[in-house]
Design a protein around this motif. Sequence first.
Motif, mmCIF file in Angstrom:
data_model
loop_
_atom_site.group_PDB
_atom_site.id
_atom_site.type_symbol
_atom_site.label_atom_id
_atom_site.label_comp_id
_atom_site.label_asym_id
_atom_site.label_seq_id
_atom_site.Cartn_x
_atom_site.Cartn_y
_atom_site.Cartn_z
ATOM 1 N N THR A 4 0.833 -1.198 0.000
ATOM 2 C CA THR A 4 0.000 0.000 0.000
ATOM 3 C C THR A 4 0.867 1.247 0.000
ATOM 4 N N ILE A 5 0.620 2.117 -0.976
ATOM 5 C CA ILE A 5 1.241 3.442 -1.012
ATOM 6 C C ILE A 5 0.256 4.395 -0.352
ATOM 7 N N VAL A 6 0.711 5.038 0.728
ATOM 8 C CA VAL A 6 -0.200 5.902 1.484
ATOM 9 C C VAL A 6 -0.397 7.216 0.737
ATOM 10 N N ASP A 7 -1.648 7.489 0.391
ATOM 11 C CA ASP A 7 -1.994 8.727 -0.301
ATOM 12 C C ASP A 7 -2.638 9.668 0.710
ATOM 13 N N GLU A 31 -1.685 -0.939 -4.091
ATOM 14 C CA GLU A 31 -2.882 -0.134 -3.826
ATOM 15 C C GLU A 31 -2.466 1.247 -3.322
ATOM 16 N N VAL A 32 -3.183 2.265 -3.760
ATOM 17 C CA VAL A 32 -2.906 3.631 -3.337
ATOM 18 C C VAL A 32 -4.128 4.123 -2.566
ATOM 19 N N THR A 33 -3.944 4.369 -1.266
ATOM 20 C CA THR A 33 -5.121 4.666 -0.445
ATOM 21 C C THR A 33 -4.730 5.318 0.870
ATOM 22 N N SER A 34 -5.711 5.917 1.524
ATOM 23 C CA SER A 34 -5.532 6.352 2.920
ATOM 24 C C SER A 34 -6.546 5.622 3.809
ATOM 25 N N ASP A 35 -7.172 4.574 3.257
ATOM 26 C CA ASP A 35 -8.149 3.775 4.006
ATOM 27 C C ASP A 35 -7.435 3.002 5.127
ATOM 28 N N LEU A 36 -7.823 3.280 6.369
ATOM 29 C CA LEU A 36 -7.105 2.719 7.522
ATOM 30 C C LEU A 36 -7.159 1.198 7.558
ATOM 31 N N ASN A 37 -8.303 0.632 7.233
ATOM 32 C CA ASN A 37 -8.434 -0.832 7.275
ATOM 33 C C ASN A 37 -7.552 -1.503 6.231
ATOM 34 N N LYS A 38 -7.459 -0.879 5.065
ATOM 35 C CA LYS A 38 -6.602 -1.442 4.009
ATOM 36 C C LYS A 38 -5.127 -1.356 4.413
ATOM 37 N N ILE A 39 -4.751 -0.244 5.065
ATOM 38 C CA ILE A 39 -3.360 -0.090 5.522
ATOM 39 C C ILE A 39 -3.050 -1.134 6.600
ATOM 40 N N LYS A 40 -3.997 -1.332 7.521
ATOM 41 C CA LYS A 40 -3.787 -2.313 8.604
ATOM 42 C C LYS A 40 -3.560 -3.716 8.066
ATOM 43 N N LEU A 66 -4.880 8.060 11.019
ATOM 44 C CA LEU A 66 -3.827 7.559 10.121
ATOM 45 C C LEU A 66 -2.497 7.353 10.857
ATOM 46 N N VAL A 67 -2.100 8.326 11.672
ATOM 47 C CA VAL A 67 -0.818 8.206 12.391
ATOM 48 C C VAL A 67 -0.865 7.016 13.355
ATOM 49 N N ASP A 68 -1.982 6.843 14.060
ATOM 50 C CA ASP A 68 -2.124 5.690 14.970
ATOM 51 C C ASP A 68 -2.022 4.377 14.207
#
Length: 208
Positions: A4-7, A31-40, A66-68
């Motif tokens: 995941t690339i954080v956008d 994936e390019v997203t800022s969706d927290l569940n996808k990042i987790k 996001l930072v958490d």
Amino acid sequence: MNITIVDYNSGNISSVINSFSEVAKDKVNIEVTSDLNKIKSTDKVVLPGQGSFKSCVEALNSINGLVDTLNEFVISNKKPLLGICVGLQMFADIGYEETETKGLGWVPGKVSKIDNQDGKYKLPHIGWNQINLIKDSKIFKDIKNNSHMYFVHSYEFIPEDKSVISATTDYSSNIVCSVEKENIFGTQFHPEKSDKMGLKIINNFINL
């Protein structure tokens, strides 16, 4: 595998996306997203950053949780993360660009303006420069010492613990241009703009 690339609206990240997609081809889902569940739930994270330290930190903080989520990903779950340019600088405790700004605190240290020695060195430090490999970093597999990478920055990351430094570049002084601390990787240069060698670094990160 998912990367995941954080956008987080920190400037144009299209070249980062294009380079990762080119290297990953079909074997890895980018994936390019800022969706927290996808990042987790992802396997690896890329944290790009363009602009000032302050503006990037503010942009991260403006997305609730996001930072958490990144702290949990990196510190608690020890999953691999690659920070690029200001993405690396934000690992620090504090940055001094524009105003004093608190960083993520993952790699103790500070981000200060490069000493241009009274105008002897132009800022920003922009263009191709050689990197000096300091230690065996997983992302530098098959990268030769003194390879050229592409830089655009006026501020440098100064870590407290010098053992995290994996490469430096010579511009006014020995500037830290890459760090590795357990699962945390960062480059001050832009691998996505550094031609074949940069793509090799991206490939090494994907293959960790």
